[in-house]
Structure formats: C-alpha cells, structure tokens
Design an enzyme around this catalytic site. Sequence first.
Site, PDB file in Angstrom:
ATOM      1  N   LYS A 235     -11.883  -2.229  -9.684  1.00 47.37           N
ATOM      2  CA  LYS A 235     -10.415  -3.014  -9.875  1.00 47.37           C
ATOM      3  C   LYS A 235     -10.781  -4.445  -9.656  1.00 47.37           C
ATOM      4  O   LYS A 235     -10.384  -5.285 -10.514  1.00 47.37           O
ATOM      5  CB  LYS A 235      -9.372  -2.447  -9.179  1.00 47.37           C
ATOM      6  CG  LYS A 235      -8.919  -1.195  -9.800  1.00 47.37           C
ATOM      7  CD  LYS A 235      -7.877  -0.465  -8.835  1.00 47.37           C
ATOM      8  CE  LYS A 235      -7.448   0.949  -9.361  1.00 47.37           C
ATOM      9  NZ  LYS A 235      -6.639   1.787  -8.530  1.00 47.37           N
TER      10      LYS A 235
ATOM     11  N   GLN B  29      -3.513   1.309  -2.870  1.00 43.42           N
ATOM     12  CA  GLN B  29      -4.348   2.500  -3.657  1.00 43.42           C
ATOM     13  C   GLN B  29      -4.061   3.864  -2.939  1.00 43.42           C
ATOM     14  O   GLN B  29      -3.724   3.927  -1.586  1.00 43.42           O
ATOM     15  CB  GLN B  29      -5.987   2.170  -3.095  1.00 43.42           C
ATOM     16  CG  GLN B  29      -6.899   3.238  -3.834  1.00 43.42           C
ATOM     17  CD  GLN B  29      -7.126   3.078  -5.280  1.00 43.42           C
ATOM     18  OE1 GLN B  29      -6.766   2.296  -5.906  1.00 43.42           O
ATOM     19  NE2 GLN B  29      -7.414   4.307  -5.722  1.00 43.42           N
TER      20      GLN B  29
ATOM     21  N   ASP C 240       1.357  -0.948 -10.825  1.00 41.30           N
ATOM     22  CA  ASP C 240       0.716   0.752 -11.249  1.00 41.30           C
ATOM     23  C   ASP C 240       1.747   1.201 -11.811  1.00 41.30           C
ATOM     24  O   ASP C 240       1.435   2.417 -12.333  1.00 41.30           O
ATOM     25  CB  ASP C 240       0.759   1.024  -9.759  1.00 41.30           C
ATOM     26  CG  ASP C 240      -0.780   1.470  -9.417  1.00 41.30           C
ATOM     27  OD1 ASP C 240      -1.488   1.493 -10.114  1.00 41.30           O
ATOM     28  OD2 ASP C 240      -1.139   1.638  -8.277  1.00 41.30           O
TER      29      ASP C 240
END
Length: 287
Positions: free
Chosen positions: A53, A97, A120
């Site tokens: 990422k 995460q 997200d």
Amino acid sequence: MTAQLIDGNALSKTLRAEVATRAAALKARGVVPGLAVVLVGENPASQVYVRNKVKACEDSGLHSVLEKYPADLSEADLLARVEALNNDPAIHGILVQLPLPAHIDAQKVIEAIAPAKDVDGFHVASAGALMTGSPGFWPCTPYGCMKMLESIGYELRGKHAVVIGRSNIVGKPMALMLLAKSATVTICHSATADLGAMTRQADVVVAAVGKRNVLTADMVKPGAVVIDVGMNRNDEGKLCGDVDFAGVREVAGWITPVPGGVGPMTITMLLVNTIEAAERTAAASAT
Ligand code: GUN
C-alpha cells in the site's frame, strides 16, 4: 466458449495513472494528498499488504506515512493515535490494517476514524452512506469489482447478480453496489441450501468466500461474468481464488484471474479513495 479475461493489472495501471494526474493537480494547488497506514503487531501477511500500500502511494505521487506499533500496544494508545491522525491536516486517509491483536476491539478503532478520512470504507457512517446512496467511501475490494464490470461495459440493470459471501468488507457492500446499479441481487452464504441452483441463474457471480473451488463449471450459466475475490493457496502453494478457474473459464463469458484480477484493484481503489478524500478536503477549504 472460453471466457475473456478481465485484467486487473491493466485496469489498475489505467486507474493509477488517473490518480497520479489528480495528485499532481492537487499538488499544484499546494495540497499533497496523504495516507496514513497503521500496523499493529507482526502479522506477516499484514506486513506485506501495508508495504504494498505504501509503495503504491509512492508510485502514484501520494504522500504516505507508515506507523508500526508492537503487538502489545494498548487499545487506548491506538485510539489516541487515530485521534491525532484525524486532526492532522497532512493526512487525508487513515487505514488501520486488520486483523488487530485480540485485546483490541477492531470495530471500536474503526469507528474512531473520522468518516471523512475512512478510505477503507469500514466505518458505520460509510456503510450507511453506501446503503442510502449518500456520498461516502466505498470499501475498496467491492468497489474494485464494480470498476472491473464497468471496464467491460457491462450493463447491470435488470441482470441477476449472485454474491457468494456475506462479510462486511466484501459480500454485503458488493450486494449494495450491484443493487444501486439496478441488478437483482441474491446473497448466498454457508447456510444457503443449494448454491448451484442459485448461481446457475446468475448473469454475474461474485465469489468472496475464502475457500477454493466454491464455484465450479457445472454451477455457472454459459456466458456469465465471474468475479473471483478469493485469495487462497492450492496444494502446490500457488495463489488461487475461490473459483475453479480452469473449468469455469470454459463456460463463462468473462472471468477475473487470480492472481492479476481483483487483488491489484483493491489497492488501486484505496488510492482512488485517498485522492478523493484529499480533493473533498481541498474543495471544502476553498469555499
Ligand atoms: N486486511 C486485509 N485487507 C484489508 C483491507 O482492505 N483493509 C484493512 N484495513 N485491513 C485489511
């Protein structure tokens, strides 16, 4: 019939080039789009994901900050970090995460992220926005699947889409996105009585279970579009999806491969959401 491939790498390249153009335009206005990626603990798969990422951000001209914490970080300390990032004007997107260590309530941490920075798309406000058709951020994986359907010019209106899997991250938002495009949507899951009877009626099948060979050739209507969200290992240790690719490609009209299908699209849509977040902030501060 052998299905045509929907190439996630090629589509990602196009979309990431668009992100880079938008990032350059923002920079010309003095705004550097920034993503914060927070990793707690040493989960090896998570370490690979966050590295990818951060690298993707660099490649597209986005600023990124990787914050790594030991597995024994307290929930209170993590919440305090999220709050600091919420208030940091250089950060437009925040990604914590998952999975988080067991002593941390992941949902509580997600809800602590400012919805305007929830790239997200996991916050309840983002889920609510998707459900009601309001502006918000869509979860990256199903959003990437929608872009893949769009890339082949597929008209969803009036089609029957079957989603296999009901997770908050993929299955449920996927169904809502397909519904928003006026598909007739069926959600199947582990308690579905006859999965094949459902999928054989489908013009589009999205497999998002996390188990090999969930969808085999006998379960697919000839010509259907098959989107494979799975990321599994076969007996030889090779990456494979939820779909029996070799069999299903002989029946389907379109199919996404694994690797090189949905996988690269997830990170691409994270970049898209982050640039979008930065643009919205810049637009709001310009008025
Ligand atoms: N873990 C696996 N996939 C994801 C993702 O898309 N976002 C976050 N935050 N964690 C993940």
